[in-house]
Design an enzyme around this catalytic site. Sequence first.
Site, PDB file in Angstrom:
ATOM      1  N   THR A  93      -5.318   6.766  -5.494  1.00 45.87           N
ATOM      2  CA  THR A  93      -5.492   6.947  -4.048  1.00 45.87           C
ATOM      3  C   THR A  93      -4.615   8.082  -3.523  1.00 45.87           C
ATOM      4  OG1 THR A  93      -6.064   4.634  -3.794  1.00 45.87           O
ATOM      5  CG2 THR A  93      -5.304   5.751  -1.816  1.00 45.87           C
ATOM      6  N   GLU A 120       0.833  -1.205   0.000  1.00 47.74           N
ATOM      7  CA  GLU A 120       0.000   0.000   0.000  1.00 47.74           C
ATOM      8  C   GLU A 120       0.865   1.252   0.000  1.00 47.74           C
ATOM      9  OE1 GLU A 120      -2.595  -0.688  -1.086  1.00 47.74           O
ATOM     10  OE2 GLU A 120      -4.204  -1.073   0.341  1.00 47.74           O
TER      11      GLU A 120
HETATM   12  N1  HSE Z   1      -8.548   4.362   3.330  1.00 47.15           N
HETATM   13  C1  HSE Z   1      -7.938   4.506   2.040  1.00 47.15           C
HETATM   14  C2  HSE Z   1      -8.362   5.836   1.446  1.00 47.15           C
HETATM   15  C3  HSE Z   1      -8.391   3.367   1.177  1.00 47.15           C
HETATM   16  O1  HSE Z   1      -9.564   6.100   1.452  1.00 47.15           O
HETATM   17  O2  HSE Z   1      -7.506   6.598   1.012  1.00 47.15           O
HETATM   18  C4  HSE Z   1      -7.873   3.415  -0.226  1.00 47.15           C
HETATM   19  O3  HSE Z   1      -8.400   2.285  -0.907  1.00 47.15           O
END
Ligand code: HSE
Length: 330
Positions: A203, A151
Site C-alpha cells: 500500500t 494502518e
Molecule cells: N485507501 C487505501 C489506499 C486503502 O487505496 O491506499 C488501502 O487498502
Amino acid sequence: MNHNQEGLQDTGRTASNKLMVETSKTVKVLAPATVANLVCGFDVLGMCLEDPNDLMEVRLLDEKKIIIHSADGYPLPSDPMQNTAGAPLVEMINELDNNTGFEVIIHKKIKPGSGIGSSAASAAGAVVAANHLLGNIFTNTDLVRFAMFGEKVASGVKHADNIAPCIYGGITLIRSIHPLDIVPIPSPDLFVTIVHPQIEVRTKDARQILRKEVLLKDAIRQWGNIAGLVAGFMQNDTALIGRSLEDVIIEPVRSILIPGFDEVKRRCKEAGALGGGISGSGPSIFMLSTERETAVRVEAVMKEIYNSIGLDYNTYVTTINKTGVKIIND
Ligand code: HSE
C-alpha cells in the site's frame, strides 16, 4: 477516555453490549477482509466481506504489555509497535488506568499485501476482541481510532476505509478522519467476486505513485460518482451503482501495477457484473453482481484470464458482511 466522540452515532456492538460483564479471559474472533475505496471513493468508502477472515485469539493479561504470536508461520513482526495488531492495542492500554495487557495469536488467512484489508483485519480484530474482554468500555469510534495506528504501521498513513467497515460491518463512508466521522451506509444484497493475482503490491508503494494534484474536471467527475454510488446503495439502485463504479483519478495510475486489469474489468462486465475495480491498493480486483450465478460466471472469467497470463491467483465469491468482526466463542 472518550466514549462518544463528536456526537457520532455509534450504532454498533458497543451500544447493545454496554452492560455485558465479561467473565472469560480469552476470546476468539473472526476478522473479515474488506474492500477499500469501492473504486471512486479513495480513502472514504469501504465494504466488509463475509470471506476470507483471519482467526484471532486474544487473552487478557494483568501486566501492561502486548505480546503477539503468528500461529501459522507468517513472519509477522513480534515488536508490538511494528505490528498492525500490536500498535492499536498499545494505544488502547495507554488509555487504561490499570495494569492491563493482551496476548494475541493471529491465524493469518488474509494474505498481507493482497489488497483486501489484511492489516485492517489484524488491527480491527485485535481491538474488538480486547474491548470485548474489557466489557466493551470503548465505542466503535474509539476502536477505529485505535485500529488506525495499525494502518499507520502498514502503510505509513492513517486511513479508515478498511478499518471502519471491518468494525461496523456493511458499507461505511469515512466522511472525515480528523475528527473521525463514520457514516454506515445501507448495504444492498450483492455478490462480490474477488481475484487475487499472486503478486504483492505494498500500500505504501501504491500510494507513493499517485499524483498529488487532480484536475478540476476529474474531481467533478469523481465526486459525481461517489455521490452516485452512495445514492445507489441507499436506494438499492443497481444500475446507478454500476455506472458510478468509475474512477478517473486513482485507477488509471494504479492499474498499471496489476497484470490483466483492463481485460478483467471489461470481460467481467461483459459477463454481467455491475462493475468493480481495484480492491484497496491492489493487486486484488473485485466485481459486484446482483445474482450468485453471475458472480460465479465472473469468477470463471477471472480464472481464464489469469490462467492464460500464467499468473497464480486465488478467487473468492462472497457477499457483504453486515456485522463486521465476529466474536465466536461466547
Ligand atoms: N485507501 C487505501 C489506499 C486503502 O487505496 O491506499 C488501502 O487498502
